[in-house]
Design a protein around this motif. Sequence first.
Motif, PDB file in Angstrom:
ATOM      1  N   VAL A   8     -47.552  22.970  90.889  1.00  0.00           N
ATOM      2  CA  VAL A   8     -47.784  21.525  90.779  1.00  0.00           C
ATOM      3  C   VAL A   8     -46.578  20.845  90.136  1.00  0.00           C
ATOM      4  O   VAL A   8     -46.162  19.754  90.549  1.00  0.00           O
ATOM      5  N   GLY A   9     -45.990  21.485  89.123  1.00  0.00           N
ATOM      6  CA  GLY A   9     -44.808  20.912  88.487  1.00  0.00           C
ATOM      7  C   GLY A   9     -43.652  20.762  89.454  1.00  0.00           C
ATOM      8  O   GLY A   9     -42.959  19.726  89.466  1.00  0.00           O
ATOM      9  N   LEU A  10     -43.431  21.768  90.286  1.00  0.00           N
ATOM     10  CA  LEU A  10     -42.371  21.678  91.286  1.00  0.00           C
ATOM     11  C   LEU A  10     -42.716  20.623  92.346  1.00  0.00           C
ATOM     12  O   LEU A  10     -41.835  19.928  92.852  1.00  0.00           O
ATOM     13  N   SER A  11     -43.993  20.516  92.663  1.00  0.00           N
ATOM     14  CA  SER A  11     -44.430  19.490  93.616  1.00  0.00           C
ATOM     15  C   SER A  11     -44.214  18.090  93.052  1.00  0.00           C
ATOM     16  O   SER A  11     -43.949  17.145  93.801  1.00  0.00           O
ATOM     17  N   LEU A  12     -44.331  17.958  91.730  1.00  0.00           N
ATOM     18  CA  LEU A  12     -44.066  16.664  91.101  1.00  0.00           C
ATOM     19  C   LEU A  12     -42.607  16.265  91.300  1.00  0.00           C
ATOM     20  O   LEU A  12     -42.310  15.091  91.563  1.00  0.00           O
ATOM     21  N   LEU A  13     -41.688  17.226  91.198  1.00  0.00           N
ATOM     22  CA  LEU A  13     -40.282  16.910  91.453  1.00  0.00           C
ATOM     23  C   LEU A  13     -40.092  16.416  92.883  1.00  0.00           C
ATOM     24  O   LEU A  13     -39.366  15.450  93.128  1.00  0.00           O
TER      25      LEU A  13
END
Length: 409
Positions: free
Chosen positions: A218-223
């Motif tokens: 999810v954190g990478l998807s936020l980027l």
Amino acid sequence: MRTWYRTTIGGLPRLYWYLWTGMLINRVGGFVALVLSLYLTSARHLAIPVAGLVVGLYGIGGIAGVLLGGVLADRWGRRPTLLLAHFGAVAVLAGLIVARPIPAIAVLAALLGMMHAMPGPAFVAAIVDVTPADDRSRAFNLQFWAFNLGMAVASVLAGALAEVSFTLLFAVDAAGTLLTALLILGKVHETRPAHRATATSAGGLHTALTDRAYMLFVGLSLLLAVLSTQTSTILPLAITADGLRPSAYGSVVAYAALLIVVGQLFVPRLIGRWRKGTALAVANVLLGLGFAAVSLADGILGYLAAATVWTAGSMIAAPPNAAVIAELSPEALRGRYQSVFYLTFPAAGFIAPAAGGVSLQYLGAWHWIVCGALGLIAAAGHLLIQPARERRVAAQLAAAEEFAVPVGG
């Protein structure tokens, strides 16, 4: 054994196509949000700061709707959640047609944001429920295509109807939403797995929020979401700073949407043999390179060339992105996991303009180089977490197969 969704059309379950059609109709008709600020300032004569506050309440309602939609999809079921959201949106839109006091409009705007956001987790959870794992990449690719086609049509309709009558605009939006609700009522059965329907102790939102593998994803998807949101937040500022007319920005956005509508259907064949993490890494590299190329653009052709690159990244990212979420989501918590992922969009909607505005002011064209670096960081992150995520998915599949074997079988 339930077989109502086993009949396939084009290799995908019939129920998937009902869901797909509902999403397309809803997106084509869902144009009130696109012109809400214009309605508030021109038809209701609100000052720009007040109109901005009301639109902000729509966004806050959306955050609440995403979380509520995920919880209800798991507790009540996908179908009841979708019906509540769509019939509720019809009622709210009808209220906005007749509402005059500003406080009433503000409350209704927040409720509309909630109702518009609620269906997302339930729609995707239902697609995961009925679509075999091997077909999910294609299913989500078609969903992304329908979303963008609907957005393109909605943008045209919103502009045309706003010039005729805002009352007509609200009424057409309500009619499209009602049509979707009736389609769900008549054709979409409950898809929540029956043996999990009473699983009240399986966890909650905290399960997703404390799932390390999932939250890394999810954190990478936020980027990725922060990069994608540049097109609607910071890009217009860069284009006008280069002395181009606002119509140039409209041309870039329309061109990107056209690329997706024309090219998205070919993506599954292109990336079919790629590992999901590899596809996401390539997508983030292309997004980063596309936005980095904006630093070199000073005319419409340069912006169109950059848009070609970042749009290719967006198209490649959509199918594996959704498939990974489906893989990592426990069956009983699919709605909640989807709602946590959907929070990346309002978060990006805040981060991109807030940080991007400061970055563009003080860094100038280097802002786009920073965007390129974020894309490379996200790509590296996907490659790094890919082995551990694949081991987890393999372990989950093995456990599911073991659970499915009858005793003494």
